[in-house]
Enzyme design. Structure first.
Site, PDB file in Angstrom:
ATOM      1  N   TYR A 175       0.815  -1.209   0.000  1.00 29.29           N
ATOM      2  CA  TYR A 175       0.000   0.000   0.000  1.00 29.29           C
ATOM      3  C   TYR A 175       0.855   1.267   0.000  1.00 29.29           C
ATOM      4  CZ  TYR A 175      -3.372  -3.505   1.650  1.00 29.29           C
ATOM      5  OH  TYR A 175      -4.158  -4.620   1.802  1.00 29.29           O
ATOM      6  N   THR A 217     -29.168  -1.679  -0.299  1.00 29.86           N
ATOM      7  CA  THR A 217     -28.302  -2.443  -1.208  1.00 29.86           C
ATOM      8  C   THR A 217     -29.005  -2.828  -2.515  1.00 29.86           C
ATOM      9  OG1 THR A 217     -28.929  -4.503  -0.109  1.00 29.86           O
ATOM     10  CG2 THR A 217     -26.942  -3.396   0.700  1.00 29.86           C
ATOM     11  N   LYS A 251     -17.364   2.477   4.478  1.00 29.24           N
ATOM     12  CA  LYS A 251     -17.881   2.716   5.823  1.00 29.24           C
ATOM     13  C   LYS A 251     -17.514   1.542   6.730  1.00 29.24           C
ATOM     14  CE  LYS A 251     -20.765  -0.610   5.403  1.00 29.24           C
ATOM     15  NZ  LYS A 251     -20.609  -1.784   6.271  1.00 29.24           N
TER      16      LYS A 251
END
Length: 334
Positions: free
Chosen positions: A61, A258, A100
């Site tokens: 990363y 969703t 989130k």
């Protein structure tokens, strides 16, 4: 170059399933966004994603954050890693879109918000559902008096038990129902009710073997006395809806959090004089979320609002945890 349309160059930190299925396709579909690279801790996974989506593969990363050809990052890592890598991305001068919850606590979220503000960067918590047009339709109907004065909201997001080892069951990665599925009905209450919300009471069902909460409920209230009864869980039958109860009727929306991109939402309004069903056009909430993030990063407008929105969410989640009665009990069959 003068006259050229601004393009946001994006890198992805982590090869999560949600990134592959929904987020990366939405990033690639937006004409103002260019996917530059995908990073994984392992070279093979990075190469797999890069080959699939036509971008560079990065192992590690930190190496992705060091690239000068990246303006922003999308962070779909487990919640417990968001604080570290969103913070490093901001300090590296990158705009951040993070899944989130943005972090696992209000203090950590506040630090990220301050860093983004001080460096003039966009920071957005990726609650995709708020960018779906169905909720603006609901708000418009309520404002027009479709159910009279709103008196209560009932909302739920519960999912069946996942396989053992799922990150939702790992405390050190930010697991637990309150940090995961509860965020949706909490965010819906903040979207649909007027003014700040406070916690009247809450219950969390804790699994001592896993060290995380597996479900619960919270009762919130708005400044004008409207109540929000929220239910959430990680070992329940699937539920994904909200209902608004008014003085003259009720309004219900299923698949509230969703919906697939091809789903045609159905708003159901029940009044004394009958039932009205309103079918809406499909909408892609992932595409809407990417559009909003690109707006924040490229124009700068609204950055403070959306960063503060993440902080208000984190503070309310923390208030629920502080207020909750904790009931201890393992998972059925465990």
């Amino acid at each position: 170059m003068t006259g050229e349309k601004a393009v946001l160059r994006v890198g992805v930190i982590g090869c999560a399933d949600i990134a592959r299925r929904r987020a990366i396709p939405a990033l690639k579909a937006d004409p103002r966004v260019r996917l530059v690279a995908v990073a994984s801790r392992g070279e093979a996974k990075a190469r797999e994603y890069a080959a699939e989506f036509g971008c560079a593969a990065v192992t590690g990363y930190a190496d992705l954050l060091a690239r000068p050809d990246i303006d922003a990052v999308y962070v779909p890592l487990p919640s417990g890693l968001h604080d570290e890598w969103a913070g490093k991305a901001l300090r590296a001068g990158k705009h951040v879109l993070a899944e989130k919850p943005l972090t696992t606590g209000a203090a950590a979220t506040e630090r990220l918000v301050a860093t983004a503000r001080d460096r003039g960067l966009a920071l957005m918590e990726n609650f995709m559902f708020v960018h779906h047009s169905q909720h603006q339709e609901v708000l418009g109907l309520v404002a027009d008096g479709a159910i009279g004065e709103v008196r209560a909201l009932h909302a739920a997001f519960t999912i069946p038990r996942r396989p053992d080892g799922d990150i939702r069951y790992q405390a050190d990665l930010g697991g637990g129902a309150l940090l995961d599925v509860a965020g949706y009905p909490i965010r819906a209450a903040r979207l649909l009710l007027r003014g700040p919300l406070s916690v009247t009471g809450a219950v969390l069902r804790h699994d001592p073997a896993l060290g995380v909460d597996m479900g619960g409920a919270a009762l919130l209230r708005s400044v004008d006395g409207v109540t929000a009864h929220l239910t959430f869980g990680l070992e329940n039958a699937y539920r994904c809806f909200y209902e608004l109860w008014g003085t003259e009727g009720t309004l219900r929306l299923d698949r509230a959090f969703t919906p697939p991109a091809d789903h045609k939402p159905l708003i159901r309004i029940e009044r004394a004089d009958g039932v009205q069903e309103i079918t809406l056009a499909p909408d892609d909430q992932f595409a809407g979320s990417v559009r909003r993030f690109a707006d924040l990063a490229l124009s700068g407008e609204g950055r403070a609002r959306w960063a503060q929105d993440a902080l208000r969410q984190a503070e309310l989640v923390e208030e629920i945890r502080r207020s909750a009665t904790v009931v201890t009990g393992g998972r059925r069959g465990a």
